[in-house]
Write an enzyme that holds these catalytic residues in place. Structure first.
Site: not given
Ligand code: IPE
Ligand code: IPE
Ligand code: MG
Length: 250
Positions: A22, A39, A133
Site C-alpha cells: 500500500d 504503481h 519460490l
Molecule cells: C489494500 O489497499 C488493497 C491492496 C493493496 C491491493 P487499499 O489502499 O485498497 O486499502 P484501503 O481501502 O485503504 O483499506
Molecule cells: C496500493 O497503493 C496499490 C493498490 C491498492 C492497487 P494505493 O493505490 O492504495 O496507494 P495509496 O494508498 O492511495 O497511497
Molecule cells: Mg491504499
C-alpha cells in the site's frame, strides 16, 4: 498438491510472507506524479522482494495487488492498474520461469479483460511444475469472498451426499480456500501506514505475526524488508501456549 504440513516454528525466517503493498498513490502524489507512476515503481519493488525471498530461502510470498473493493476507484485508475498487471505478467513470465518460480494468481478472475485472463492461464500452465519460490498474486481477491465460495462448495458436497455435515472441519474449510496449496502465512507486512487487513486473507491470518510500516510500497527496498525480517526473528510465537513452554521447546 495438498497443503504443506503446518509448521509451528520454521526457525527465525518466515516460511510464508503475505504483503499488502500500500501507498503507491501517495508516493506518486508526493512527487507530483500521476498515481500510476507509483504503481509502476511498485512493480520494481515486487521484483526486488522476489529476489530477496530467493536469497533468504523464503519459499512462499503472497502479494495483494487488487482487492474486490478496488473496483470502486475511478475507472481510469482501474483500467491502468489492470493493464499494468497484464503487461507485467506478460513481460516477467519468462524470467520468473527461468528462475523456477511457481506463479499462482488467486481471486475471482471471471470479471477480468480477456487479455489478463489469458496472461494468467499462460503463467499458471508454464510455471506449474516449478519448485523454487511460490509467488502468489491476489487480484480481485477478498477474504470474505474466499470464505463464501468455500462455504458454497462445502454445502454442495454435503447436498450431493459426498460428505456428512459432521465431517466439516477447519481442514476441510482450508481445502476449499484459494490458498489451499499454501501453508498459513507466518508474517504479514503492510506498507503505507494503515493498520488494517482490508479484507485480505481473513481466515489464513488467524495466527500470523503482523507488521505495519509507514513506508510507502515503492520505497520498501531491501533494507526495509531486512528490517521487517529482523522484527519477525525477534517475535516469540506462542500459539496459545505460555512463554515458558515455548522456551522449553527451544
Ligand atoms: C489494500 O489497499 C488493497 C491492496 C493493496 C491491493 P487499499 O489502499 O485498497 O486499502 P484501503 O481501502 O485503504 O483499506
Ligand atoms: C496500493 O497503493 C496499490 C493498490 C491498492 C492497487 P494505493 O493505490 O492504495 O496507494 P495509496 O494508498 O492511495 O497511497
Ligand atoms: Mg491504499
Amino acid at each position: 498438491m495438498s497443503a504443506p504440513d503446518p509448521v509451528e516454528n520454521y526457525g527465525n525466517t518466515p516460511r510464508h510472507i503475505a504483503v499488502i503493498m500500500d501507498g503507491n498513490g501517495r508516493w506518486a502524489k508526493q512527487r507530483g506524479l500521476p498515481r500510476v507512476a507509483g504503481h509502476r515503481q511498485g512493480v520494481e519493488i515486487i521484483k526486488s522482494m522476489v529476489q530477496t525471498c530467493g536469497q533468504r530461502g523464503i519459499p512462499y510470498l503472497t502479494l495483494f495487488a487488487f482487492s474486490r473493493e478496488n473496483w470502486k476507484r475511478p475507472s481510469t485508475e482501474v483500467t491502468l492498474l489492470l493493464e499494468l498487471l497484464a503487461s507485467t505478467l506478460e513481460n516477467e513470465l519468462l524470467g520468473l520461469h527461468e528462475h523456477r518460480i511457481r506463479l499462482r494468481i488467486i481471486g475471482d478472475l471471471s470479471r477480468f479483460p480477456q487479455r489478463l485472463q489469458q496472461a494468467i492461464t499462460d503463467a499458471d500452465e508454464l510455471t506449474r511444475n516449478n519448485k523454487a519460490l511460490n509467488l502468489t498474486i491476489a487480484i480481485n481477491y477478498g477474504g470474505k469472498w474466499d470464505l463464501l465460495e468455500a462455504c458454497k462448495s462445502i454445502v454442495e458436497l454435503v447436498e450431493q451426499g459426498e460428505i456428512p455435515s459432521a465431517s466439516i472441519t477447519p481442514e476441510l474449510i482450508e481445502s476449499q480456500l484459494c490458498t489451499h496449496e499454501l501453508p498459513e502465512p507466518d508474517f504479514f507486512i503492510r506498507t503505507g501506514g494503515e493498520q488494517r487487513i482490508s479484507n485480505f486473507l481473513l481466515w489464513q491470518l488467524a495466527y500470523t505475526e503482523l507488521y505495519f510500516t509507514h513506508i510507502y510500497w515503492p520505497d520498501f527496498n531491501q533494507a526495509c524488508f531486512d528490517k521487517a525480517l529482523q522484527t519477525f526473528a525477534n517475535r516469540q510465537r506462542r500459539f496459545g501456549k505460555t512463554s515458558a513452554q515455548i522456551k522449553q521447546l527451544e
